[in-house]
Design a protein around this motif. Structure first.
Motif, PDB file in Angstrom:
ATOM      1  N   SER A 285     -10.447  33.237 -14.837  1.00  0.00           N
ATOM      2  CA  SER A 285     -10.506  31.875 -15.390  1.00  0.00           C
ATOM      3  C   SER A 285     -11.926  31.513 -14.644  1.00  0.00           C
ATOM      4  CB  SER A 285      -9.751  30.628 -15.411  1.00  0.00           C
ATOM      5  OG  SER A 285      -9.419  30.231 -14.832  1.00  0.00           O
ATOM      6  N   HIS A 286     -12.874  30.166 -15.547  1.00  0.00           N
ATOM      7  CA  HIS A 286     -13.523  29.648 -14.510  1.00  0.00           C
ATOM      8  C   HIS A 286     -13.651  28.766 -15.079  1.00  0.00           C
ATOM      9  CE1 HIS A 286     -15.557  30.876 -18.404  1.00  0.00           C
ATOM     10  NE2 HIS A 286     -15.513  29.951 -18.514  1.00  0.00           N
ATOM     11  N   ALA A 287     -13.917  27.504 -14.257  1.00  0.00           N
ATOM     12  CA  ALA A 287     -13.977  26.157 -14.810  1.00  0.00           C
ATOM     13  C   ALA A 287     -15.296  25.547 -15.956  1.00  0.00           C
ATOM     14  CB  ALA A 287     -14.760  25.415 -13.084  1.00  0.00           C
ATOM     15  N   ARG A 288     -14.478  24.643 -16.539  1.00  0.00           N
ATOM     16  CA  ARG A 288     -15.556  24.623 -17.540  1.00  0.00           C
ATOM     17  C   ARG A 288     -15.788  23.562 -17.373  1.00  0.00           C
ATOM     18  NH1 ARG A 288      -9.949  25.151 -21.706  1.00  0.00           N
ATOM     19  NH2 ARG A 288     -10.558  27.698 -22.060  1.00  0.00           N
ATOM     20  N   GLU A 289     -15.822  23.033 -16.827  1.00  0.00           N
ATOM     21  CA  GLU A 289     -16.572  21.391 -15.621  1.00  0.00           C
ATOM     22  C   GLU A 289     -15.513  21.607 -14.756  1.00  0.00           C
ATOM     23  OE1 GLU A 289     -14.718  16.629 -16.907  1.00  0.00           O
ATOM     24  OE2 GLU A 289     -16.362  18.291 -18.298  1.00  0.00           O
ATOM     25  N   GLU A 290     -16.301  20.589 -13.425  1.00  0.00           N
ATOM     26  CA  GLU A 290     -15.248  19.942 -12.166  1.00  0.00           C
ATOM     27  C   GLU A 290     -14.635  18.487 -12.310  1.00  0.00           C
ATOM     28  OE1 GLU A 290     -14.162  22.732 -10.251  1.00  0.00           O
ATOM     29  OE2 GLU A 290     -15.520  24.532 -10.838  1.00  0.00           O
TER      30      GLU A 290
ATOM     31  N   TYR B 250      -9.844  21.628 -18.215  1.00  0.00           N
ATOM     32  CA  TYR B 250     -11.461  22.300 -18.100  1.00  0.00           C
ATOM     33  C   TYR B 250     -11.407  22.815 -16.528  1.00  0.00           C
ATOM     34  CZ  TYR B 250     -13.242  17.866 -20.461  1.00  0.00           C
ATOM     35  OH  TYR B 250     -13.378  17.455 -21.818  1.00  0.00           O
ATOM     36  N   ARG B 251      -9.546  23.602 -16.407  1.00  0.00           N
ATOM     37  CA  ARG B 251      -9.583  24.639 -15.306  1.00  0.00           C
ATOM     38  C   ARG B 251     -10.563  23.771 -13.791  1.00  0.00           C
ATOM     39  NH1 ARG B 251     -11.137  30.084 -19.039  1.00  0.00           N
ATOM     40  NH2 ARG B 251      -9.793  29.892 -20.518  1.00  0.00           N
ATOM     41  N   TRP B 252     -10.157  22.994 -13.395  1.00  0.00           N
ATOM     42  CA  TRP B 252     -11.278  22.695 -12.136  1.00  0.00           C
ATOM     43  C   TRP B 252     -10.669  23.465 -11.165  1.00  0.00           C
ATOM     44  CZ3 TRP B 252      -8.950  16.523 -12.023  1.00  0.00           C
ATOM     45  CH2 TRP B 252      -9.489  15.894 -13.638  1.00  0.00           C
ATOM     46  N   THR B 253     -11.415  23.937 -10.443  1.00  0.00           N
ATOM     47  CA  THR B 253     -11.329  24.378  -9.451  1.00  0.00           C
ATOM     48  C   THR B 253     -10.577  23.688  -8.286  1.00  0.00           C
ATOM     49  OG1 THR B 253     -13.594  25.610  -9.812  1.00  0.00           O
ATOM     50  CG2 THR B 253     -12.893  25.332  -7.552  1.00  0.00           C
TER      51      THR B 253
END
Length: 159
Positions: free
Chosen positions: A2-7, A143-146
């Motif tokens: 997955s990738h961040a949608r927003e950090e 938001y899938r934060w990194t």
């Protein structure tokens, strides 16, 4: 993957009032005198349950900075079977799980265990800490934060 949608940093900029409110809620328990290491353990456990990679990594880093032993951090996920946890930590972790998994309800046994270890005031602040990390988890997962990187240290030479 997955990738961040927003950090995480975007949240601070986009909704500073919401960010400050959640941050404040999370800080009340420590300012009320609850042990910061204990608070990191409960935040780590709730984050594991909620599947928030950002918060899991963040609270491992914070706990390490406070001197929480690595073996204890490794075993938070199976705290019931691990001898490293005190009765107070066990009560806090059980309380955290009950409040995080509300579909199961908060049973009398868990409540009584928590009341045996925490004063009324402490339990109220512990509850606010659990509520806060669950709010953070909702943002982190949505938001899938990194996850934050650990600071690298020079390797220790083998003896």
């Amino acid at each position: 993957m997955s990738h961040a949608r927003e950090e995480y940093s975007d949240f601070q900029v986009l909704a500073p009032d919401a960010y400050e409110s959640v941050l404040a809620l999370g800080g009340f328990a420590a300012r009320a005198g609850l042990d910061r290491s204990l608070l990191e353990l409960i935040k780590l456990r709730a984050s594991q349950i909620n599947g928030c990679a950002f918060c899991v990594q963040h609270h491992i880093i914070q706990a390490e900075r406070l001197g929480v032993p690595v073996d204890k951090l490794d075993l938070v996920v199976v705290w019931r079977e691990a001898p490293q946890f005190s009765s107070r930590e066990r009560a806090a972790l059980a309380w955290t799980e009950a409040l995080t998994l509300l579909t199961a309800g908060v049973g009398d046994e868990v409540y009584e265990q928590a009341r045996a270890e925490f004063s009324d005031k402490e339990l109220t602040y512990l509850t606010s800490a659990v509520a806060s990390i669950n709010v953070w988890n909702r943002f982190g997962v949505a938001y899938r934060w990194t996850p934050p990187a650990r600071q690298t240290q020079a390797p220790v030479a083998a003896s």
